[in-house]
Design a protein around this motif. Structure first.
Motif, short mmCIF file in Angstrom:
data_model
loop_
_atom_site.label_atom_id
_atom_site.label_comp_id
_atom_site.label_asym_id
_atom_site.label_seq_id
_atom_site.Cartn_x
_atom_site.Cartn_y
_atom_site.Cartn_z
N GLU A 132 40.55 29.60 22.73
CA GLU A 132 39.64 30.33 23.63
C GLU A 132 40.34 31.53 24.26
OE1 GLU A 132 36.16 28.20 25.80
OE2 GLU A 132 37.97 27.08 26.29
N TYR A 133 41.57 31.30 24.70
CA TYR A 133 42.33 32.36 25.36
C TYR A 133 42.60 33.53 24.41
CZ TYR A 133 46.38 34.73 27.38
OH TYR A 133 47.25 35.68 27.86
N VAL A 134 43.01 33.19 23.17
CA VAL A 134 43.32 34.21 22.16
C VAL A 134 42.06 35.00 21.79
CG1 VAL A 134 43.91 34.49 19.72
CG2 VAL A 134 45.38 33.13 21.21
N ALA A 135 40.94 34.30 21.65
CA ALA A 135 39.70 34.97 21.27
C ALA A 135 39.28 36.01 22.30
CB ALA A 135 38.59 33.93 21.09
N LEU A 136 39.51 35.69 23.58
CA LEU A 136 39.12 36.62 24.65
C LEU A 136 39.93 37.92 24.60
CD1 LEU A 136 38.62 34.16 27.64
CD2 LEU A 136 36.85 35.44 26.43
N LYS A 137 41.07 37.89 23.93
CA LYS A 137 41.89 39.09 23.81
C LYS A 137 41.33 40.06 22.77
CE LYS A 137 46.43 37.52 25.36
NZ LYS A 137 47.87 37.48 25.02
N ILE A 138 40.44 39.53 21.92
CA ILE A 138 39.89 40.36 20.84
C ILE A 138 38.60 41.00 21.35
CG2 ILE A 138 39.11 40.38 18.44
CD1 ILE A 138 40.72 37.83 18.03
N SER A 139 38.75 42.10 22.00
CA SER A 139 37.59 42.78 22.59
C SER A 139 36.87 43.59 21.51
CB SER A 139 38.09 43.69 23.71
OG SER A 139 37.04 44.37 24.31
N PRO A 140 35.55 43.64 21.52
CA PRO A 140 34.62 43.04 22.49
C PRO A 140 33.98 41.76 21.96
CG PRO A 140 33.47 44.72 21.23
CD PRO A 140 34.85 44.60 20.62
N TYR A 141 34.69 41.10 21.05
CA TYR A 141 34.08 39.95 20.35
C TYR A 141 34.50 38.60 20.91
CZ TYR A 141 33.14 43.60 16.90
OH TYR A 141 32.71 44.75 16.28
N GLY A 142 35.28 38.60 21.99
CA GLY A 142 35.85 37.36 22.50
C GLY A 142 34.82 36.28 22.76
N LYS A 143 33.81 36.59 23.54
CA LYS A 143 32.80 35.59 23.88
C LYS A 143 32.01 35.14 22.66
CE LYS A 143 32.04 36.60 28.79
NZ LYS A 143 31.05 36.92 29.84
N VAL A 144 31.72 36.09 21.73
CA VAL A 144 30.98 35.75 20.51
C VAL A 144 31.79 34.77 19.66
CG1 VAL A 144 29.94 36.65 18.40
CG2 VAL A 144 29.81 37.97 20.53
N ILE A 145 33.08 35.05 19.53
CA ILE A 145 33.95 34.16 18.74
C ILE A 145 34.00 32.77 19.37
CG2 ILE A 145 36.34 33.74 18.02
CD1 ILE A 145 36.62 36.85 17.82
N ASN A 146 34.18 32.72 20.68
CA ASN A 146 34.24 31.43 21.37
C ASN A 146 32.93 30.65 21.26
OD1 ASN A 146 36.91 31.23 22.26
ND2 ASN A 146 36.52 32.51 24.06
N ASN A 147 31.82 31.36 21.34
CA ASN A 147 30.52 30.70 21.19
C ASN A 147 30.36 30.12 19.79
OD1 ASN A 147 29.69 31.22 23.80
ND2 ASN A 147 28.64 33.13 23.28
N ASN A 148 30.87 30.83 18.76
CA ASN A 148 30.77 30.33 17.38
C ASN A 148 31.72 29.17 17.12
OD1 ASN A 148 28.82 31.98 15.60
ND2 ASN A 148 29.85 33.55 16.82
N VAL A 149 32.90 29.22 17.73
CA VAL A 149 33.82 28.08 17.62
C VAL A 149 33.19 26.84 18.24
CG1 VAL A 149 36.05 27.15 18.37
CG2 VAL A 149 35.91 29.49 17.50
N LEU A 150 32.57 27.02 19.41
CA LEU A 150 31.88 25.90 20.07
C LEU A 150 30.76 25.36 19.19
CD1 LEU A 150 31.17 24.06 22.47
CD2 LEU A 150 29.87 25.97 23.45
#
Length: 568
Positions: free
Chosen positions: A95-113
């Motif tokens: 989650e932490y690493v994904a948030l570093k990838i702007s602007p896709y952090g939240k999208v990546i975390n939502n897909n992992v979830l």
């Protein structure tokens, strides 16, 4: 073998070869998720296009994610696939690493979830950043803006408190205050860097950070200190005092501000514990809460140099600097109640060095043994304004009584009572005094009540009677005022003019009879019976009144018959 997501719309097909190059296990797990989604789209509440779009973003950033993960987490993810997310530390870092990838952090975390829920066939599954506090789901993901270290330390704190027997509401309030304070701090670049680098240890590394936390709107000392002591009890040792061996009062904030003041409050606690045995536990605890409230007010009132001395030397700074306590007493910014608290602490910590209250107060008379065998201070300024000579008479007479009260037929309680009543009497009618009245009192003092055939005395008694007769003043209080004035003037050898009496009216006498617990006399009963019968014969009386009269007749006759039986 190439794994391919196939959809009804072939344009949405997605190849997993990029993931398969790094981990066949992870690619297979995602493929299983795809099949689970296809087999029950209604349950998973997403369109094929949305699902395919999310996977494409994840695939596009997959290698970037791998490059940011630490070696242990990377190894776990590639070896164990989506099962690696069962380990919170792996998912937290992802989650932490994904948030570093702007602007896709939240999208990546939502897909992992979404993949984790599909893989575990659990729609209710939550990521580590969504914490379950006894049924209440709360988001703590914003702490990742500082660092993964701060996030994981705070999450461990939530795990700790969640195991307690405290109610959900208490834990929610605790989280609200601590999390809200941390979020406020990381809005500042400097504080965010400190918290990112050291985590919660930053509050020990830089004490200014802790002071900044105390300024935050959601900061609550008890909650914040609990979080810090849970993190490291040695670094963030909680400072508290024990009241009557049962109740702890947390004074960590006070210790952080001034170890000297903390030590003084410890001594104060020991003294009131052993000396003021009549005080209830809650009353004692209220004093410490009050001190926490009063301290900032005290600091704002003190000059800067004395404020520094207060923090470095403790409460002694108020005593060993001549006149400082007196200045505090006279400051309007410090209420009487607040000053009494500060003075009481000084007395307990430095009993022999602290000046008595009476030394600060002008026009105060001290009555010993009135309140729980303690001296009671009463302000007689209003008497002194009218006549300094009269004030001196009050003061000198009181000092004489302190020496010979045992030889008198009255007590110090009576002296105090009479003084207060006479003071109130004079204060009530001071505006009615003529210049002649004032001149007599200023020249003669209390003995002026006998000058010119008791002119001032007669004036007060007349005014008192008028107030009662006009129903603007309580009759009983007026009688008490009159009695106290008579006592005082006689003690000074001045005749009391027993004029303008406060009489009991018929109404008062009737009320006394109503409140009495005696019986009606025989003649009174006969009189009642006569008037009841007379009214019953009056045909003009209403039905309602006749019912009441008959009811009275029954009661009277019943009582008469019972009494006659006993008399016979």
């Amino acid at each position: 073998m190439m794994l391919l997501f196939t959809f009804i719309d072939r344009k949405e097909n997605v190849s997993l070869d990029r993931i398969e190059e790094h981990s066949i296990k992870l690619a297979n797990d995602i493929y299983i998720c795809h099949h689970r989604f296809i087999n029950n789209k209604m349950k998973w509440k997403k369109s094929e296009a949305t699902f395919a779009s999310g996977i494409r973003i994840f695939l596009a950033k997959f290698e970037t994610i791998l490059g940011l993960l630490t070696p242990p987490v990377l190894k776990s993810l590639l070896m164990n696939g989506l099962s690696a997310l069962d380990d919170d530390s792996v998912w937290c870092e992802l989650e932490y690493v994904a948030l570093k990838i702007s602007p896709y952090g939240k999208v990546i975390n939502n897909n992992v979830l979404y993949l984790a829920r599909l893989y575990n066939d659990d729609l209710e599954l939550q990521p580590p950043s969504k914490f379950d506090i006894k049924g209440y789901i709360t988001d703590i993901s914003n702490l990742n803006k500082a660092s993964l270290l701060l996030f994981t330390q705070y999450r461990e704190f939530l795990i700790f408190i969640n195991k307690s027997d405290k109610s959900q509401m208490y834990l929610r309030n605790l989280k609200h205050s601590t999390y809200g304070t941390l979020i406020k701090l990381i809005q500042n670049d400097k504080y965010r860097d400190l918290l990112g680098l050291y985590g919660l240890k930053a509050f020990a590394v830089n004490r200014k950070l802790l002071n900044a936390a105390k300024e935050c709107p959601k900061y609550m000392s008890v909650h914040f200190q609990l979080m810090l002591s849970n993190f490291d009890n040695k670094i963030f040792e909680r400072k508290s005092i024990l009241i009557k061996g049962r109740h702890r009062v947390d004074l960590t904030d006070l210790y952080d501000m001034s170890p000297a003041l903390y030590k003084d409050i410890q001594r104060y606690s020991n003294v009131i514990d052993s000396t003021f045995l009549h005080l209830k536990d809650d009353t004692i605890r209220d004093r410490f809460s009050a001190f926490k409230r009063v301290l900032p007010i005290l600091q704002s009132v003190l000059p800067r140099e004395y404020n520094s001395l207060l923090l470095t030397e403790g409460i002694g700074a108020l005593i060993f600097n001549d006149g400082l306590l007196k200045q505090l007493h006279d400051k309007n910014a410090l209420s009487r109640k607040d000053f009494l608290l500060i003075h009481g602490i000084c007395q307990c910590v430095y009993p022999e060095k602290t000046p008595e209250l009476i030394s600060f107060r002008e026009n105060q008379l001290s009555f010993p043994g009135i309140n729980r065998n303690r001296d009671l201070q009463c302000d007689f300024s209003i008497i002194k304004v009218i006549s300094e000579r009269m004030y001196d008479d009050f003061s000198e007479f009181l000092e004489q009584r302190k020496q010979d009260i045992d030889q008198k037929n009255y007590s110090m309680v009576s002296v105090h009572h009479n003084y207060q009543q006479v003071k109130s009497l004079i204060h009530k009618y001071r505006d009615s005094f003529t210049q002649q009245h004032i001149n007599i009192l200023r020249e003669w003092g209390i003995k002026g009540f006998g000058v010119d055939d008791g002119l001032v005395q007669k004036h007060l008694l007349a005014e008192l009677q008028v107030s009662v007769n006009e129903n603007s003043f309580n009759r009983k209080t007026a009688i008490t005022y009159r009695s106290s004035l008579a006592w005082l003037v006689r003690e000074f050898g001045v005749p009391f003019n027993d004029i303008y009496p406060i009489k009991y009216t018929k109404t008062v006498k009737h009320n006394q009879r109503l409140n009495a617990h005696d019986f009606y006399t025989e003649s009174q009963c006969r009189e009642l019976a006569f008037y009841i019968e007379k009214l019953l014969c009056d045909y003009s009386e209403s039905l309602y009144h006749k019912i009441l009269l008959n009811f009275g007749k029954v009661i009277l006759k019943t009582a008469w018959n019972i009494l006659a039986r006993y008399l016979n």
